[in-house]
Write an enzyme that holds these catalytic residues in place. Structure first.
Site, mmCIF file in Angstrom:
data_model
loop_
_atom_site.group_PDB
_atom_site.id
_atom_site.type_symbol
_atom_site.label_atom_id
_atom_site.label_comp_id
_atom_site.label_asym_id
_atom_site.label_seq_id
_atom_site.Cartn_x
_atom_site.Cartn_y
_atom_site.Cartn_z
ATOM 1 N N ASP A 137 48.257 43.849 44.775
ATOM 2 C CA ASP A 137 46.956 44.100 44.379
ATOM 3 C C ASP A 137 46.684 43.436 42.892
ATOM 4 O O ASP A 137 47.286 43.869 41.848
ATOM 5 C CB ASP A 137 47.068 45.710 44.300
ATOM 6 C CG ASP A 137 45.488 46.114 44.079
ATOM 7 O OD1 ASP A 137 44.481 46.422 44.795
ATOM 8 O OD2 ASP A 137 45.477 46.384 42.622
ATOM 9 N N LYS B 194 39.909 41.374 42.493
ATOM 10 C CA LYS B 194 38.873 42.079 42.386
ATOM 11 C C LYS B 194 37.824 41.226 41.241
ATOM 12 O O LYS B 194 38.396 40.891 40.404
ATOM 13 C CB LYS B 194 39.174 43.356 41.468
ATOM 14 C CG LYS B 194 40.185 44.321 42.162
ATOM 15 C CD LYS B 194 40.173 45.617 41.809
ATOM 16 C CE LYS B 194 41.803 46.177 42.360
ATOM 17 N NZ LYS B 194 42.938 45.528 41.933
ATOM 18 N N HIS C 235 35.386 45.090 41.165
ATOM 19 C CA HIS C 235 36.011 45.923 40.441
ATOM 20 C C HIS C 235 35.544 47.433 39.667
ATOM 21 O O HIS C 235 36.048 48.231 39.634
ATOM 22 C CB HIS C 235 36.513 45.096 39.224
ATOM 23 C CG HIS C 235 38.074 45.765 38.718
ATOM 24 N ND1 HIS C 235 39.023 44.940 38.173
ATOM 25 C CD2 HIS C 235 38.569 47.141 38.728
ATOM 26 C CE1 HIS C 235 39.880 45.638 37.879
ATOM 27 N NE2 HIS C 235 39.702 46.865 38.157
ATOM 28 N N TYR D 58 42.753 41.851 35.089
ATOM 29 C CA TYR D 58 44.180 41.862 34.407
ATOM 30 C C TYR D 58 44.718 40.644 33.908
ATOM 31 O O TYR D 58 45.636 40.530 33.271
ATOM 32 C CB TYR D 58 45.070 42.158 35.873
ATOM 33 C CG TYR D 58 44.744 43.207 36.626
ATOM 34 C CD1 TYR D 58 43.951 44.266 36.097
ATOM 35 C CD2 TYR D 58 45.240 43.551 38.062
ATOM 36 C CE1 TYR D 58 43.833 45.531 36.776
ATOM 37 C CE2 TYR D 58 44.821 44.789 38.738
ATOM 38 C CZ TYR D 58 44.103 45.869 38.132
ATOM 39 O OH TYR D 58 44.001 46.793 38.619
#
Length: 245
Positions: free
Chosen positions: A48, A78, A110, A53
Site C-alpha cells: 500500500d 493514491k 487519497h 508518502y
C-alpha cells in the site's frame, strides 16, 4: 515461512489480499526498499503506497529487489491533490514511472479534500474512471471519504468505488460506523489504516482492559501466545475490512 493470507472479492470481480503492508507513517518520506523486500519475502503481496508518502520509487525498488513476479503482487497507490493544470492521468503516469510498472492494481483518491470544498469531486471521480478505462489502474477507489463525499460521487458515477480506505479501530468505531454501513450497502470494501492506534498511540484507554481479557481467554483456549496487535487485526477483519499495517 510465508503467510497464508485470505483474499476479499471486490465489486469489480478482482481479488485483494486482506492484509497489506503500508508504506506511510513509519516509512513516510523514507527509503522503503528494504522493508518492502523483507515484507514480500515473508509472504506479504499487498503493498500500500501513496504519492503523498514520497517514497514510490523506493517501493518500486523493493519490488524489483524481491524478485517476485509482478503478477503475484497487489500494488496500491493514491492520488494526492493535483498540481495546477495537472490531470489525474498525468499524475498516475508519473507514479507508474516511479514504481516501474505499467499498471497499479488499485488507485485511490487519497482524500476528498480539496475537491469536495471546490465542488469538483464528481469531476475528479470521472477522471479516476478514465484511468481505469485506459488500463492504468485495474481497480479504483477512494480514501478518507465520509458519507457525504461518497454520496456526492455516486450521484453521477459510472463505476462504483471498489474500496474506501479509512481510519478504523475501536476508538473511532462510533464515528466510522455510518460510512462503514454505507460502504456495505453499496458493495464497497473498507480498508483500515491506523488499526493499531489503541496500542501504538493511545495506550492507557478503556480498550486496554478489554484487550487484556481477550488475550487471557485466547491464550488459555489456544495454548499459545496472542498479541494485542493480533486481537485488533481480528476485530478489523470481523468488520469485513482489509488491514493495512
Amino acid at each position: 515461512m510465508s503467510l497464508t493470507i485470505p483474499t476479499i472479492t471486490l465489486n469489480d470481480g478482482t481479488h485483494v489480499p486482506s492484509l497489506a503492508f503500508g508504506t506511510g507513517t513509519a516509512l513516510y518520506g523514507k527509503d522503503a526498499a528494504e522493508s518492502i523486500r523483507v515484507a514480500i519475502e515473508n509472504g506479504i503481496t499487498h503493498l500500500d503506497g501513496a504519492q503523498a508518502y514520497n517514497n514510490e520509487a523506493t517501493l518500486g525498488a523493493g519490488i524489483k529487489a524481491s524478485g517476485k513476479p509482478r503478477s503475484e503482487l497487489y500494488v496500491v497507490t493514491k492520488l494526492k491533490a493535483l498540481n495546477p493544470g495537472q490531470t489525474v492521468k498525468e499524475s498516475l503516469q508519473e507514479s507508474l514511472k516511479k514504481l516501474g510498472m505499467d499498471q497499479v492494481d488499485l488507485f485511490l483518491i487519497h482524500s476528498p479534500d480539496p475537491a469536495n470544498k471546490e465542488g469538483k469531486l464528481k469531476d475528479l471521480w470521472m477522471a479516476m474512471e478514465g484511468v481505469k478505462k485506459d488500463g492504468l489502474a485495474k481497480t479504483i477507489g477512494v480514501s478518507n471519504f465520509r458519507v457525504e463525499d461518497l454520496k456526492d460521487i455516486l450521484e453521477t458515477a459510472e463505476i462504483v468505488p471498489a474500496v474506501n480506505q479509512i481510519e478504523l479501530h475501536p476508538y473511532v468505531w462510533r464515528a466510522a460506523q455510518p460510512i462503514v454501513d454505507l460502504c456495505k450497502e453499496k458493495g464497497i470494501v473498507v480498508a483500515s489504516y491506523a488499526g493499531q492506534t489503541p496500542v501504538a498511540r493511545e495506550t492507557g484507554g478503556p480498550v486496554d482492559e478489554a484487550l487484556a481479557r481477550i488475550r487471557q481467554r485466547l491464550e488459555k483456549s489456544h495454548g499459545q501466545p496472542v498479541t494485542y496487535g493480533q486481537i485488533l487485526s481480528k476485530w478489523i477483519y470481523q468488520k469485513g475490512a482489509i488491514v493495512v499495517t
